[in-house]
Design a protein around this motif. Structure first.
Motif, PDB file in Angstrom:
ATOM      1  N   UNK A   1       0.820  -1.205   0.000  1.00  0.00           N
ATOM      2  CA  UNK A   1       0.000   0.000   0.000  1.00  0.00           C
ATOM      3  C   UNK A   1       0.852   1.252   0.000  1.00  0.00           C
ATOM      4  N   UNK A   2       0.455   2.255   0.807  1.00  0.00           N
ATOM      5  CA  UNK A   2       1.159   3.537   0.833  1.00  0.00           C
ATOM      6  C   UNK A   2       2.567   3.423   1.410  1.00  0.00           C
TER       7      UNK A   2
ATOM      8  N   UNK B   1     -11.212  24.656  -1.519  1.00  0.00           N
ATOM      9  CA  UNK B   1     -10.593  24.241  -0.254  1.00  0.00           C
ATOM     10  C   UNK B   1     -10.216  22.764  -0.262  1.00  0.00           C
ATOM     11  N   UNK B   2     -10.772  21.999  -1.205  1.00  0.00           N
ATOM     12  CA  UNK B   2     -10.426  20.585  -1.321  1.00  0.00           C
ATOM     13  C   UNK B   2      -8.996  20.376  -1.807  1.00  0.00           C
ATOM     14  N   UNK B   3      -8.441  21.366  -2.496  1.00  0.00           N
ATOM     15  CA  UNK B   3      -7.114  21.214  -3.094  1.00  0.00           C
ATOM     16  C   UNK B   3      -6.053  21.263  -1.995  1.00  0.00           C
ATOM     17  N   UNK B   4      -5.275  20.188  -1.915  1.00  0.00           N
ATOM     18  CA  UNK B   4      -4.234  20.108  -0.889  1.00  0.00           C
ATOM     19  C   UNK B   4      -2.888  20.601  -1.358  1.00  0.00           C
TER      20      UNK B   4
ATOM     21  N   UNK C   1      -0.739  22.301  -5.262  1.00  0.00           N
ATOM     22  CA  UNK C   1      -0.532  22.313  -6.705  1.00  0.00           C
ATOM     23  C   UNK C   1       0.953  22.100  -6.957  1.00  0.00           C
ATOM     24  N   UNK C   2       1.279  21.086  -7.758  1.00  0.00           N
ATOM     25  CA  UNK C   2       2.650  20.628  -7.887  1.00  0.00           C
ATOM     26  C   UNK C   2       3.097  20.636  -9.353  1.00  0.00           C
ATOM     27  N   UNK C   3       4.382  20.894  -9.586  1.00  0.00           N
ATOM     28  CA  UNK C   3       4.915  20.655 -10.924  1.00  0.00           C
ATOM     29  C   UNK C   3       5.044  19.155 -11.158  1.00  0.00           C
ATOM     30  N   UNK C   4       5.191  18.758 -12.408  1.00  0.00           N
ATOM     31  CA  UNK C   4       5.331  17.333 -12.701  1.00  0.00           C
ATOM     32  C   UNK C   4       6.531  16.737 -11.987  1.00  0.00           C
ATOM     33  N   UNK C   5       7.602  17.530 -11.842  1.00  0.00           N
ATOM     34  CA  UNK C   5       8.803  17.034 -11.177  1.00  0.00           C
ATOM     35  C   UNK C   5       8.547  16.700  -9.706  1.00  0.00           C
ATOM     36  N   UNK C   6       7.495  17.276  -9.131  1.00  0.00           N
ATOM     37  CA  UNK C   6       7.178  17.034  -7.721  1.00  0.00           C
ATOM     38  C   UNK C   6       6.156  15.941  -7.513  1.00  0.00           C
ATOM     39  N   UNK C   7       6.113  14.950  -8.411  1.00  0.00           N
ATOM     40  CA  UNK C   7       5.046  13.953  -8.345  1.00  0.00           C
ATOM     41  C   UNK C   7       5.085  13.113  -7.074  1.00  0.00           C
ATOM     42  N   UNK C   8       6.289  12.857  -6.537  1.00  0.00           N
ATOM     43  CA  UNK C   8       6.357  12.063  -5.301  1.00  0.00           C
ATOM     44  C   UNK C   8       5.741  12.830  -4.143  1.00  0.00           C
ATOM     45  N   UNK C   9       6.003  14.120  -4.086  1.00  0.00           N
ATOM     46  CA  UNK C   9       5.396  14.948  -3.038  1.00  0.00           C
ATOM     47  C   UNK C   9       3.882  15.044  -3.258  1.00  0.00           C
TER      48      UNK C   9
ATOM     49  N   UNK D   1       1.877  12.805  -4.525  1.00  0.00           N
ATOM     50  CA  UNK D   1       1.202  11.571  -4.119  1.00  0.00           C
ATOM     51  C   UNK D   1       1.145  11.418  -2.608  1.00  0.00           C
ATOM     52  N   UNK D   2       1.962  12.202  -1.896  1.00  0.00           N
ATOM     53  CA  UNK D   2       1.965  12.141  -0.432  1.00  0.00           C
ATOM     54  C   UNK D   2       1.184  13.286   0.197  1.00  0.00           C
ATOM     55  N   UNK D   3       0.585  14.146  -0.625  1.00  0.00           N
ATOM     56  CA  UNK D   3      -0.079  15.347  -0.122  1.00  0.00           C
ATOM     57  C   UNK D   3      -1.340  15.014   0.649  1.00  0.00           C
ATOM     58  N   UNK D   4      -1.645  15.852   1.648  1.00  0.00           N
ATOM     59  CA  UNK D   4      -2.916  15.757   2.352  1.00  0.00           C
ATOM     60  C   UNK D   4      -3.943  16.562   1.574  1.00  0.00           C
ATOM     61  N   UNK D   5      -5.070  15.990   1.318  1.00  0.00           N
ATOM     62  CA  UNK D   5      -6.042  16.653   0.464  1.00  0.00           C
ATOM     63  C   UNK D   5      -5.785  16.277  -0.980  1.00  0.00           C
TER      64      UNK D   5
END
Length: 354
Positions: A20-21, A329-332, A334-342, A344-348
């Motif tokens: 899982x996560x 407010x649902x948006x936890x 906004x990431x660049x493509x390079x930040x995909x690992x961050x 996927x770990x975001x809250x919201x």
């Protein structure tokens, strides 16, 4: 163009399914690549402004999606089906369905009825199987550009911020499901306060629902948003509990329960807490789970599935964005493509800005 490409790997699929996560994000079958942008007659090039991370994307990455879906998707693919784009300076919400018309085919019976989300030809025609984001021929929104027919593009009303407009597609999913609950129940319990569950709370208010809304949230910040969006509160199970041999069952409960968590546990809770003769609306996608189906016959609980949307439901979602203040407010993050690992770990809810 730069894009996030998902390439299937059975060893990683099964490892992610078990862990899982906890599975290391660096080992997920996702990579940032230079991806060619195809050309297709009748399709417009759409510049991606924002693209959301959906629970179905996470289910794919973490090995939770059902094998039943395998013939109806095609990979490797640039993921992302929640897309806010731009064409000639106009912001557009992209309907990601690829049904008969998109595939160059005569309309199947379901498409003739306007039910393109239930198209019988999603694995046939000029395109590979699957909608945008799950299609190897056309890139999804986790890249700089996507392709879509003009009929799939819906202008976003002026004044709606991008962070709200990117929620048009999941809002359309929710509107489709809520329509199946008419005539409205007097009260409804929503299990799971992720994006879909919170959108369901807010959408009920936007649609003029006059009954009571109860929410079951896993985290305090979700409960807070649920109350802000119109829920009466976070409720414990309703009804009378009966116990025997270490098991608990209920009589009484809620007239309607919406399962929005996409988990087997949430589905089991929904079946347990629907009242006799009640209804369970399955908005989440739990995949392969072990579920006791006894409530379906012993308590005559009905289950309603809901997948995507009709064209008018997508259009309605875009129009409702004008009235849906605070939905962003649902948006936890906004990431660049390079930040995909961050991301996927975001809250919201995480969103990419390619």
């Amino acid at each position: 163009m730069r894009a996030l490409l998902y390439t299937p790997s059975l060893p990683r699929f099964f490892a992610a399914r078990v862990l899982g996560k906890r599975f290391p994000k660096g080992l997920l079958p996702l990579s940032l690549v230079d991806h060619p942008l195809p050309e297709k007659p009748g399709f417009l090039r759409v510049k991606v402004r924002l693209s959301g991370v959906c629970g179905s994307d996470l289910g794919l990455l973490y090995g939770k999606n059902s094998p039943f879906l395998a013939p109806f998707f095609s990979f490797p693919a640039v993921l992302g089906h929640e897309i806010l784009g731009e064409v000639d300076g106009t912001r557009v919400a992209v309907n990601p369905l690829l049904a008969c018309k998109d595939r160059g085919l005569p309309l199947c019976p379901r498409c003739q009825e306007g039910e393109e989300g239930l198209c019988e030809n999603v694995a046939k025609g000029e395109l590979a199987p699957g909608m945008l984001g799950f299609n190897r021929d056309l890139p999804g929104g986790w890249g700089a550009y996507t392709l879509a027919r003009p009929e799939r593009l819906f202008p976003v009303p002026d004044g709606v911020p991008d962070a709200r407009a990117v929620l048009a597609e999941p809002l359309a999913v929710v509107l489709r499901g809520l329509g199946k609950l008419r005539p409205w129940p007097r009260e409804v319990l929503i299990v799971g306060m992720g994006t879909i569950g919170l959108l369901a709370v807010r959408a009920l208010g936007l649609l003029g629902y006059g009954g009571k809304i109860y929410a079951l949230a896993k985290y305090p910040h979700q409960a807070e948003l649920a109350r802000a969006f119109g829920a009466e509160g976070v409720e414990a199970p309703k009804g009378r509990a009966y116990r025997a041999y270490g098991f608990t069952a209920y009589r009484g409960g809620y007239e309607a329960v919406i399962e929005a968590s996409g988990s087997g546990r949430g589905f089991r809770q929904a079946l347990a807490w629907a009242q006799e003769g009640g209804r369970v609306l399955l908005l989440g996608a739990p995949g392969v789970e072990v579920v006791d189906l006894s409530p379906l016959w012993f308590r005559e609980v009905g289950v309603l599935g809901s997948y995507t949307y009709r064209e008018e439901e997508f259009k309605q979602a875009v129009e409702l964005l004008k009235e849906a203040e605070g939905l962003e407010a649902l948006i936890g993050g906004i990431f660049p493509l390079e930040g995909w690992k961050e991301a996927l770990a975001a809250r919201g809810k995480a969103v990419f800005r390619p």
